[in-house]
Design a protein around this motif. Structure first.
Motif, PDB file in Angstrom:
ATOM      1  N   ALA A 116       0.358   1.102   1.684  1.00 58.19           N
ATOM      2  CA  ALA A 116      -0.336  -0.022   1.036  1.00 58.19           C
ATOM      3  C   ALA A 116      -1.849   0.102   1.213  1.00 58.19           C
ATOM      4  CB  ALA A 116       0.164  -1.339   1.597  1.00 58.19           C
ATOM      5  N   SER A 117      -2.287   0.459   2.406  1.00 61.60           N
ATOM      6  CA  SER A 117      -3.732   0.592   2.624  1.00 61.60           C
ATOM      7  C   SER A 117      -4.281   1.825   1.909  1.00 61.60           C
ATOM      8  CB  SER A 117      -4.067   0.631   4.113  1.00 61.60           C
ATOM      9  OG  SER A 117      -3.459   1.739   4.733  1.00 61.60           O
ATOM     10  N   GLU A 142      -4.627   0.842  -1.664  1.00 60.80           N
ATOM     11  CA  GLU A 142      -5.775  -0.054  -1.828  1.00 60.80           C
ATOM     12  C   GLU A 142      -7.070   0.751  -1.927  1.00 60.80           C
ATOM     13  OE1 GLU A 142      -7.930  -3.346   0.929  1.00 60.80           O
ATOM     14  OE2 GLU A 142      -5.749  -3.552   0.706  1.00 60.80           O
TER      15      GLU A 142
END
Length: 126
Positions: free
Chosen positions: A112-113, A116
């Protein structure tokens, strides 16, 4: 106009004018369609270029992630080999523990990071 006068007897003038008007309208529509198609093609080419650039970025990021993991794994195997060569059990255990931690963690654990960062507007340096 002479040719128009020649068909005057064959085709009523009102019909000829309607035909010419319809022909001109069709030509205008053709030109509008060509312009619209050119715009669509330009947008398609831009989208494909952006997709290719994004795919290349993802490939580079994941290559780097797996290169780092490979480097860490190799370093721990070197530690284990040194421990075996010197018969140092603590060195062997440290190497095995470190190797176990690397192998047990997924490179996608913080996906997820990563996503992002990849989807953000910041420039990524390698």
């Amino acid at each position: 106009m002479e040719k128009l006068g020649a068909v005057k007897g064959l085709v009523p003038t009102a019909d000829a004018l309607r035909f010419l008007t319809a022909l001109m309208d069709a030509r205008k529509e053709e030109v509008r369609s060509r312009v619209e198609l050119a715009k669509i093609e330009a947008a398609r080419a831009t989208a494909i270029s952006q997709i290719r650039a994004r795919a290349d970025l993802y490939r580079q990021v994941f290559d780097r992630i797996f290169d780092e993991r490979r480097e860490f794994i190799e370093k721990h195997f070197e530690i284990i080999a040194r421990g075996m060569a010197s018969n140092d059990e603590s060195l062997i255990l440290n190497g095995l523990n470190g190797l176990g931690k690397i192998v047990a963690t997924s490179p996608f654990a913080n996906l997820a990071s990563i996503a992002e960062v990849l989807e953000g507007d910041k420039e990524i340096e390698f």
